[in-house]
Design a protein around this motif. Structure first.
Motif, mmCIF file in Angstrom:
data_model
loop_
_atom_site.group_PDB
_atom_site.id
_atom_site.type_symbol
_atom_site.label_atom_id
_atom_site.label_comp_id
_atom_site.label_asym_id
_atom_site.label_seq_id
_atom_site.Cartn_x
_atom_site.Cartn_y
_atom_site.Cartn_z
ATOM 1 N N TYR A 186 41.418 39.523 51.574
ATOM 2 C CA TYR A 186 40.034 39.055 51.656
ATOM 3 C C TYR A 186 39.417 39.055 50.257
ATOM 4 O O TYR A 186 39.713 39.927 49.434
ATOM 5 N N ASP A 187 38.553 38.106 49.998
ATOM 6 C CA ASP A 187 37.924 37.959 48.694
ATOM 7 C C ASP A 187 36.593 38.704 48.662
ATOM 8 O O ASP A 187 35.711 38.451 49.494
ATOM 9 N N THR A 188 36.431 39.625 47.700
ATOM 10 C CA THR A 188 35.159 40.345 47.560
ATOM 11 C C THR A 188 34.288 39.777 46.447
ATOM 12 O O THR A 188 33.113 40.150 46.330
ATOM 13 N N TYR A 189 34.838 38.907 45.614
ATOM 14 C CA TYR A 189 34.136 38.499 44.393
ATOM 15 C C TYR A 189 32.817 37.805 44.714
ATOM 16 O O TYR A 189 32.769 36.889 45.526
ATOM 17 N N LEU A 190 31.758 38.274 44.070
ATOM 18 C CA LEU A 190 30.390 37.766 44.216
ATOM 19 C C LEU A 190 29.816 38.000 45.614
ATOM 20 O O LEU A 190 28.825 37.376 45.984
ATOM 21 N N LYS A 191 30.449 38.889 46.370
ATOM 22 C CA LYS A 191 29.908 39.274 47.675
ATOM 23 C C LYS A 191 29.343 40.692 47.562
ATOM 24 O O LYS A 191 29.924 41.555 46.909
ATOM 25 N N SER A 192 28.232 40.927 48.214
ATOM 26 C CA SER A 192 27.634 42.253 48.227
ATOM 27 C C SER A 192 26.779 42.388 49.468
ATOM 28 O O SER A 192 26.594 41.424 50.228
ATOM 29 N N GLY A 193 26.247 43.587 49.701
ATOM 30 C CA GLY A 193 25.352 43.805 50.825
ATOM 31 C C GLY A 193 25.973 43.452 52.163
ATOM 32 O O GLY A 193 27.167 43.682 52.401
ATOM 33 N N GLN B 132 41.328 33.333 36.288
ATOM 34 C CA GLN B 132 40.694 33.655 35.011
ATOM 35 C C GLN B 132 39.313 34.260 35.248
ATOM 36 O O GLN B 132 38.872 34.436 36.388
ATOM 37 N N ALA B 133 38.606 34.554 34.151
ATOM 38 C CA ALA B 133 37.264 35.130 34.235
ATOM 39 C C ALA B 133 36.356 34.219 35.049
ATOM 40 O O ALA B 133 36.371 33.003 34.904
ATOM 41 N N GLY B 134 35.570 34.837 35.933
ATOM 42 C CA GLY B 134 34.661 34.065 36.773
ATOM 43 C C GLY B 134 35.333 33.418 37.962
ATOM 44 O O GLY B 134 34.737 32.575 38.633
ATOM 45 N N GLY B 135 36.577 33.825 38.279
ATOM 46 C CA GLY B 135 37.295 33.230 39.407
ATOM 47 C C GLY B 135 37.920 34.288 40.291
ATOM 48 O O GLY B 135 37.973 35.477 39.955
ATOM 49 N N SER B 136 38.399 33.864 41.455
ATOM 50 C CA SER B 136 39.070 34.769 42.387
ATOM 51 C C SER B 136 40.101 33.964 43.162
ATOM 52 O O SER B 136 40.258 32.762 42.951
ATOM 53 N N GLU B 137 40.816 34.625 44.055
ATOM 54 C CA GLU B 137 41.920 33.975 44.762
ATOM 55 C C GLU B 137 41.566 33.488 46.161
ATOM 56 O O GLU B 137 42.374 32.815 46.808
ATOM 57 N N GLY B 138 40.377 33.837 46.666
ATOM 58 C CA GLY B 138 40.001 33.401 48.002
ATOM 59 C C GLY B 138 40.716 34.179 49.086
ATOM 60 O O GLY B 138 41.369 35.199 48.848
ATOM 61 N N ARG B 139 40.631 33.680 50.300
ATOM 62 C CA ARG B 139 41.240 34.331 51.467
ATOM 63 C C ARG B 139 42.622 33.735 51.706
ATOM 64 O O ARG B 139 42.798 32.522 51.776
ATOM 65 N N TYR B 140 43.641 34.602 51.805
ATOM 66 C CA TYR B 140 45.007 34.135 52.070
ATOM 67 C C TYR B 140 45.825 35.292 52.624
ATOM 68 O O TYR B 140 45.357 36.435 52.656
ATOM 69 N N ASP B 141 47.019 35.010 53.056
ATOM 70 C CA ASP B 141 47.960 36.050 53.472
ATOM 71 C C ASP B 141 48.938 36.292 52.333
ATOM 72 O O ASP B 141 49.534 35.343 51.791
ATOM 73 N N PHE C 143 41.751 43.768 49.731
ATOM 74 C CA PHE C 143 40.524 43.123 49.271
ATOM 75 C C PHE C 143 40.644 42.869 47.768
ATOM 76 O O PHE C 143 40.863 43.796 46.990
ATOM 77 N N GLY C 144 40.510 41.600 47.380
ATOM 78 C CA GLY C 144 40.685 41.228 45.988
ATOM 79 C C GLY C 144 39.357 41.073 45.253
ATOM 80 O O GLY C 144 38.415 40.489 45.788
ATOM 81 N N PRO C 145 39.258 41.573 44.004
ATOM 82 C CA PRO C 145 38.037 41.438 43.200
ATOM 83 C C PRO C 145 38.092 40.183 42.327
ATOM 84 O O PRO C 145 38.918 39.291 42.564
ATOM 85 N N GLU C 146 37.227 40.114 41.317
ATOM 86 C CA GLU C 146 37.339 39.053 40.310
ATOM 87 C C GLU C 146 38.758 39.045 39.750
ATOM 88 O O GLU C 146 39.385 40.083 39.600
ATOM 89 N N HIS C 147 39.282 37.863 39.482
ATOM 90 C CA HIS C 147 40.652 37.620 39.016
ATOM 91 C C HIS C 147 41.678 37.720 40.147
ATOM 92 O O HIS C 147 42.812 37.264 39.977
ATOM 93 N N GLY C 148 41.305 38.302 41.292
ATOM 94 C CA GLY C 148 42.185 38.318 42.445
ATOM 95 C C GLY C 148 43.062 39.548 42.563
ATOM 96 O O GLY C 148 43.279 40.293 41.606
#
Length: 425
Positions: free
Chosen positions: A127-134, A109-118, A98-103
């Motif tokens: 899996y991308d966790t950035y800006l996801k919660s709850g 960069q700041a405010g970005g992530s890598e998305g979902r990939y293998d 599970f990747g956070p901000e920056h991946g």
């Protein structure tokens, strides 16, 4: 006896002595002793939570499908990534990252992530966790099929550094999804001696501050996890933490013997972390906070600023730091490609340096010495400081000591709560 490639890599992998592993309940179990002995403190190397977990044969993860929340800082003492080490080890069943901000691999960069990939190196789903919660983040954990979520990311020691809120969000989501949660400890790079600065007011909660903790919290990630579970989560998660060995509260990062990996693109060195809990406040102004230079958060400035700012800041005689008149041209972010004037912080006594108090002094003197000073129109400074107090008091002409006095009671209350969750001397 034959040994598989994965087993061979594991056998030469993590370093460190195994620690005793306890059973965790919802209140939070913990692995390792409660304090370090004198012989531990004379060590040449700190053993991280991961190093101890691996040396102990991953016993807390036995029989579990495991997912890891991590980024490029999740490394062993010999600079191999823990995902690569775990993937190569037959004793642990790693099935997701599970990747956070920056991946996960740190490409954003700041405010970005890598998305979902293998992941190309391991084939593992990322899996991308950035800006996801709850519940949306709980759904990600459910979809991944893991039984246990492991967290291992190097923090920078400041409330607005987002990885600790990734930790919080993942703990909350794991509880919703019915998953176990294991936190592997790493050093607070600027020591764990004290909590400093204003405490967040709940109405200013954002991803740069979910809950009321101090601006410089003075805790490690396992200590924060225990505090989150004990004080803030409505539904505590089944939590286990794996402590470091050999770390003492007054250790700066260079005393640990561990390699530094930039936890984000603008946190290149431990020196950056030393000032960041204060000078990140300049993100809430129209001055550059040094992004786009080789010294982010140590260089501050804007077009039209001259030597009078450095002179005014030095006149405050703030402990542990001096200010040099500086000129620089950011390659990106504010004032990209333009030459600006300002200051560079030079910390000469880390023990007496207070990053938050220093930043308040710099904000006060910047406003007084440069007629172009302005807050960001969205009042981002209020999100960073956790209330309107810093902005409104500086606008009203308050002295730095008056501004700092405004958070004294809130800070004392937080320090009392914090003390209950500290795990190291």
């Amino acid at each position: 006896m034959s040994l598989s490639r994965r087993g061979l890599l594991a056998a030469t992998g993590a370093v460190g002595a195994a620690g005793a592993v306890g059973t965790a309940g919802t209140a939070g179990g913990d692995s390792g002793s409660g304090s370090d002995s004198a012989s531990d403190r004379s060590r040449t190397r700190v053993r991280t939570g991961f190093d101890r977990l691996a040396a102990d044969g991953y016993r807390p993860l036995a029989g579990q499908k495991v997912g890891v929340v991590t980024n490029p800082t999740g490394i062993t003492a010999d600079v191999r990534h823990i995902v690569d080490v775990m993937h190569a080890d037959d004793r642990v069943r790693l099935t997701a990252v599970f990747g956070p901000e920056h991946g996960f691999r740190g490409t954003a960069q700041a405010g970005g992530s890598e998305g979902r990939y293998d992941d190309p190196a391991t084939g593992l789903p990322v899996y991308d966790t950035y800006l996801k919660s709850g519940q949306p983040l709980a759904d990600v954990f459910t979809a991944s099929g893991v039984d246990t979520v492991v967290f291992d990311i190097q923090d920078a020691g400041a409330r607005f550094y987002t990885y600790i809120w990734t930790l919080y969000d993942c703990m909350e989501a794991a509880a919703l999804a019915g998953k176990r949660f294991v936190v592997l400890d790493r050093p607070n790079p600027v020591t764990g001696r004290a909590a400093l600065g204003p405490v967040l007011h709940p109405e200013f909660a954002t991803f740069v501050g979910r809950r009321p903790i101090a601006q410089a919290h003075g805790m490690t990630v396992t200590e924060l996890a225990r505090l989150f579970n004990g004080e803030f989560l409505e539904r505590p998660v089944p939590l286990e933490t794996v402590r470091m060995s050999g770390w003492a509260r007054d250790d700066f990062f260079d005393a640990t013997g561990l390699p530094w990996v930039p936890p984000s693109p603008n946190m290149p060195t431990p020196d950056t972390a030393l000032v960041y809990a204060g000078t990140c406040l300049f993100e809430g102004t129209n001055l550059s906070e040094g992004r786009g230079t080789t010294r982010p958060f140590e260089l501050l400035g804007a077009e039209g600023v001259d030597r009078s700012w450095a002179e005014a800041a030095n006149a405050l005689e703030l402990p542990g730091v001096r200010f040099r008149e500086a000129y620089f041209a950011p390659t990106f972010s504010k004032f990209q490609g333009k030459t600006v004037g300002g200051v560079q912080l030079h910390v000469h006594d880390r023990a007496s340096f207070d990053p938050v108090r220093t930043a308040i002094g710099l904000l006060v003197t910047a406003k007084r010495s440069w007629s172009g000073f302005a807050w960001r129109p969205d009042h981002w400074i209020d999100k960073l400081t956790g209330s309107t107090a810093v902005r409104t008091m500086i606008d009203a002409g308050a002295e730095p000591d008056e501004v700092a006095a405004a958070w004294r009671d809130d800070l004392a209350a937080f320090r009392a709560v914090r003390r209950r969750y500290l795990a190291y001397r």
